[in-house]
Design a protein around this motif. Sequence first.
Motif, PDB file in Angstrom:
ATOM      1  N   HIS A  93       0.075  12.219  -7.325  1.00  0.00           N
ATOM      2  CA  HIS A  93       0.155  10.646  -7.330  1.00  0.00           C
ATOM      3  C   HIS A  93       1.069  10.334  -8.691  1.00  0.00           C
ATOM      4  O   HIS A  93       0.648  11.016  -9.756  1.00  0.00           O
ATOM      5  N   VAL A  94       1.857   9.535  -8.724  1.00  0.00           N
ATOM      6  CA  VAL A  94       2.778   9.173  -9.804  1.00  0.00           C
ATOM      7  C   VAL A  94       1.891   8.093 -10.519  1.00  0.00           C
ATOM      8  O   VAL A  94       2.047   6.932 -10.194  1.00  0.00           O
ATOM      9  N   TYR A  95       1.784   8.578 -11.745  1.00  0.00           N
ATOM     10  CA  TYR A  95       1.006   7.235 -12.622  1.00  0.00           C
ATOM     11  C   TYR A  95       2.063   6.520 -13.427  1.00  0.00           C
ATOM     12  O   TYR A  95       1.843   5.334 -13.490  1.00  0.00           O
ATOM     13  N   GLY A 102       0.756  -1.317  -0.032  1.00  0.00           N
ATOM     14  CA  GLY A 102       0.009   0.186   0.081  1.00  0.00           C
ATOM     15  C   GLY A 102       0.821   1.229  -0.077  1.00  0.00           C
ATOM     16  O   GLY A 102       0.214   2.272   0.330  1.00  0.00           O
ATOM     17  N   GLN A 103       2.132   1.211  -0.311  1.00  0.00           N
ATOM     18  CA  GLN A 103       2.985   2.398  -0.358  1.00  0.00           C
ATOM     19  C   GLN A 103       2.445   3.367  -1.622  1.00  0.00           C
ATOM     20  O   GLN A 103       2.147   2.704  -2.559  1.00  0.00           O
ATOM     21  N   THR A 104       2.792   4.333  -1.397  1.00  0.00           N
ATOM     22  CA  THR A 104       2.344   5.300  -2.629  1.00  0.00           C
ATOM     23  C   THR A 104       3.518   6.101  -3.187  1.00  0.00           C
ATOM     24  O   THR A 104       4.457   6.482  -2.140  1.00  0.00           O
ATOM     25  N   SER A 133      -3.981  -1.014  -2.390  1.00  0.00           N
ATOM     26  CA  SER A 133      -4.143  -2.307  -1.443  1.00  0.00           C
ATOM     27  C   SER A 133      -5.316  -3.045  -1.816  1.00  0.00           C
ATOM     28  O   SER A 133      -5.333  -4.252  -1.089  1.00  0.00           O
ATOM     29  N   SER A 134      -6.292  -2.497  -2.648  1.00  0.00           N
ATOM     30  CA  SER A 134      -7.105  -3.433  -3.136  1.00  0.00           C
ATOM     31  C   SER A 134      -6.804  -4.653  -4.184  1.00  0.00           C
ATOM     32  O   SER A 134      -7.553  -5.563  -4.389  1.00  0.00           O
ATOM     33  N   GLU A 154       4.157  -5.121  -5.578  1.00  0.00           N
ATOM     34  CA  GLU A 154       3.530  -5.454  -4.191  1.00  0.00           C
ATOM     35  C   GLU A 154       3.837  -4.196  -3.439  1.00  0.00           C
ATOM     36  O   GLU A 154       2.990  -4.046  -2.338  1.00  0.00           O
ATOM     37  N   THR A 155       4.691  -3.435  -3.753  1.00  0.00           N
ATOM     38  CA  THR A 155       5.129  -2.301  -2.781  1.00  0.00           C
ATOM     39  C   THR A 155       4.321  -1.132  -3.054  1.00  0.00           C
ATOM     40  O   THR A 155       3.745  -0.483  -2.409  1.00  0.00           O
TER      41      THR A 155
END
Length: 567
Positions: free
Chosen positions: A378-380, A310-312, A416-417, A411-412
Amino acid sequence: MKRTLPLTALFLSSSLMLTPSVLAEEMESGAQATSTQTVKATETTEALTSIPSAVQKTMDRLFALQPELKKLNIITSESREGNQRFLVGLSDRPEEEIAKEDISAYLEFDRNTGDLLSFNIQATAWASEKLPSRQLAQDTAERFLTEWFGTEGRKQFGKSTGYSDSSSATRNEDGSIVSWRTRSVEFPLLLNGIPIENKGVRLDVDSFGHITNYSYDLVDVDTTRIPKPDTALPIEEVIKNMTTADSIILNYVKEQPGKDSEDTKTKRVLRYDLDSRYIHAQTGKKVDEKELASVQSKPTETKTVLHPKGQTLVARSEEEVKQLLAKLFDINSATGTLRVHQPINFPWEKEKRYLDYRFSAEDGQVTAHVTTDKKTGHVYSASLHTNEGQKKQVARITEEQAFTVARDFLETYADSSTTELELQQKIFEEPEIPSWVDKSKLPEMIDDSNGTYPFYFTKLHQGIPVRDHSYQVDIDKQTGKVVSFYLSNPSEKIELPDSQNIVTKEEALATLIKYRTPLKLKYIWPWYLDQQAPAPLLIYAWDNSDGFGYVDALTGDYIKGPIEEDE
């Protein structure tokens, strides 16, 4: 018997071959235009190729239908030996002032026959933010087609199809934007009364009723090889033999447009769609993509379980973008410049939600791109490019090792879904060269892998693909590091419908066949690299001219997709 069909279809074979030049007498405008461009061109420059007489005759006819071209200077004229084309460039300015032009045009002809293959016109006076209506585009294109080819020549084309729109714009030195909008109308070329896929005439029309673009594919036909329509299986038999496993696809779509909805937030659906692949008319079997392209591949799908952390990745400023590039690609030691790309925001569009950054090292060896959400940061996506002149090397890491790196990366940073993914790959095979290919004309094959292992993933929900939730990660074959990625938008938590208790594939297929526009016969022409097969395939394809539709898997209802309304 071999025939070139630029101007008449096989069902007109009893009549004489017609060409644009002899069809001129059928034009309502009738009169030939004088060749004023020839004089003007001589005054502009002597470095012009002499225009062949066949091309000049066609130009004169075109100027009669497009009189604005008659006022322009010829800036360029050249012959291209390799493909028998002759190109003419026109402008309302002399060559030394070309950057200030208000109207320009580019014409392309068959050098020997003089046939007009394409033209494009851009005029500042024609700039408009208004999209032409479908009716205006249809009427204008139909009128030009009949005037250009004549009443008999018009019969070689089918009914108009496609009404896609396009936009273009330029930014002036003072920052003002000049924009154009057009709508395209296509007329398929007919063989035996059957349309040929992607062959025919395409016309672009603006809101003033100008033809701004024209393109025409000539077709070289060997009539002895053309599959006859009477060899096709009846449509009823083809539909009866369709198997549900091969003919229908089940997908989640989390941003399905709602009918008459102007809101960007849309309903989530679980939907059945028809497989859009072509069907051999004589056998009823699906057409393999290997029959239509030179690249042979075998698609594979593998499920992968994730344990997302779930890291962003977030970058809200140029400084944070620099820090991100150092973290992801280790280019903090490189000196260079970072700039933000300023896209043109068309007046009729909503403001773009993205920011595009580009980093360039001073020595020119490294560039990088980063795309972020303008509001959230947010980085796309991000990508690293090194000097492409470097010599190809044997991979130091295996594809299995690269996959492990790509999976760990997701995974990083996957939202999270995302607990289950479907890896979609194509295993490329040595192509089997068709018998009709002239092997002496084949170009030298090169490795276009660009030194990376690309991995494409689609999110799964309850084991079903979520069509608009995907990821891509590219791994360098030498270093084993991530050099490019795309991450799906981590929007607010989306509740997708439950896939339990949905209608069966058989029920959905029956509904789709009932409501969708029926299968229609078409010809489609295979290619191998730059060589075209001597004859087309006769196929059945779903007619999407009236829009697309799907079956709601929860209710079993047929839902017709919203169609853009005229402005």
